[in-house]
Design a protein around this motif. Structure first.
Motif, short mmCIF file in Angstrom:
data_model
loop_
_atom_site.label_atom_id
_atom_site.label_comp_id
_atom_site.label_asym_id
_atom_site.label_seq_id
_atom_site.Cartn_x
_atom_site.Cartn_y
_atom_site.Cartn_z
N ARG A 117 0.92 -1.33 -0.22
CA ARG A 117 -0.15 0.05 0.22
C ARG A 117 0.99 1.60 0.23
O ARG A 117 0.67 2.56 -0.92
N PRO A 118 2.26 1.53 0.77
CA PRO A 118 2.54 2.95 0.96
C PRO A 118 3.24 2.96 -0.56
O PRO A 118 3.52 4.05 -1.16
N PRO A 161 10.95 4.83 -8.79
CA PRO A 161 11.09 4.03 -7.92
C PRO A 161 12.09 4.28 -6.81
O PRO A 161 12.00 3.34 -6.12
N MET A 162 12.75 4.99 -7.58
CA MET A 162 14.28 5.54 -6.76
C MET A 162 13.72 6.71 -5.50
O MET A 162 13.80 5.91 -4.53
N ASP A 163 12.49 7.22 -5.53
CA ASP A 163 11.63 8.10 -4.60
C ASP A 163 11.03 7.22 -4.26
O ASP A 163 11.08 7.18 -2.82
N ARG A 164 10.48 6.36 -4.69
CA ARG A 164 9.63 5.48 -3.15
C ARG A 164 10.42 4.69 -2.44
O ARG A 164 10.18 3.94 -1.35
N PRO A 205 12.91 4.59 4.84
CA PRO A 205 12.38 5.31 6.47
C PRO A 205 11.55 4.31 6.95
O PRO A 205 11.47 4.17 8.17
N LEU A 206 10.28 3.54 5.97
CA LEU A 206 9.94 3.36 7.59
C LEU A 206 9.96 1.69 7.74
O LEU A 206 10.01 1.44 8.71
N CYS A 207 11.19 1.51 6.68
CA CYS A 207 12.31 0.01 7.08
C CYS A 207 13.34 0.63 7.92
O CYS A 207 14.19 -0.48 7.65
N ARG A 208 13.63 2.22 8.52
CA ARG A 208 14.88 2.15 8.64
C ARG A 208 15.19 0.61 10.51
O ARG A 208 16.63 0.93 10.08
#
Length: 236
Positions: A125-126, A137-140, A147-150
């Motif tokens: 979803r994100p 793709p690189m921005d994602r 950031p979400l998986c840091r």
């Protein structure tokens, strides 16, 4: 008491070599494990299962077995060792580069599994939302995935570093105990114990014990904070 913590020049050499091995291995593992973990987290075919099993194999395989086959493969009589020598290079047995390769293989699951779990929890979803907003793709990757998986990234790097520091069987089999080349802390402790020099063995063992404990406290503390943060977000 002060004499107990007085490290010898050989100790400092082993400490420096161990830190060098840990930093190089961790850096290479993060570069290798991140795309591999992403691929494993996004697939469910039988081939993914086979690759995941190969990655996790060092978790159940005795280190001496892995070290033995690496010695055969990377030594002067092995396929890779002979190929390197035919190219005018040195084989990798009993060398620092060899124990780097061994560390990469032996610590790979400690980098892949936390990353795979983090990528799996991320879901689709994100990324779909970011793509709908025009993100490349690189921005994602840079603004959503990392950031979400840091937490998974930090855990993978920390465990890889700590596990590399504690390696013994694989390094001893492939690298032996060459001062300044392959004699890392774990091997140095073994050499001290074999020589019945228990005071020096105890000093280095205590150093590694304290370091390992602090690493685990940091990892579990971060996981606990992440769980509490996620729970507060759900409740709100």
């Amino acid at each position: 008491m002060s004499d107990f913590f007085a490290f010898t020049p050989a100790d400092w050499q082993a400490i420096w070599l161990t830190l060098k091995l840990c930093f190089i291995t961790t850096l290479l593992l993060m570069l290798l494990a991140t795309p591999l973990a992403w691929w494993l987290a996004r697939g469910g075919s039988w081939f993914h299962t086979v690759v995941q099993s190969l990655v996790a194999l060092p978790l159940v395989l005795p280190p001496t077995v892995l070290g033995f086959y690496l010695l055969i493969l990377l030594g002067p009589q092995g396929w890779i060792g002979q190929t390197l020598e035919s190219m005018g290079l040195n084989h990798l047995a009993f060398s620092f580069n060899g124990i780097v390769v061994a560390s990469l293989i032996y610590s790979l699951p400690f980098a892949v599994q936390p990353l795979q779990d983090a990528f799996g929890r991320l879901g689709h979803r994100p990324l779909e939302v970011a793509a709908s907003l025009g993100a490349s793709p690189m921005d994602r990757l840079l603004t959503v995935v990392f950031p979400l998986c840091r937490g998974g990234l930090v855990t993978a790097a920390t465990l890889s570093f700590a596990h590399t520091m504690g390696e013994f069987g694989v390094i001893l089999m492939l690298g032996g105990s060459i001062p300044g080349e392959t004699r890392v802390l774990s091997v140095m402790i073994y050499d001290y114990a074999e020589a019945l020099d228990f005071q020096n063995a105890h000093r280095l063992s205590l150093l590694m014990l304290v370091f390992s404990f602090l690493i685990l406290v940091a990892v579990y503390g971060r996981q606990r904070r992440f769980s509490l943060f996620a729970q507060r977000n759900v409740n709100s």
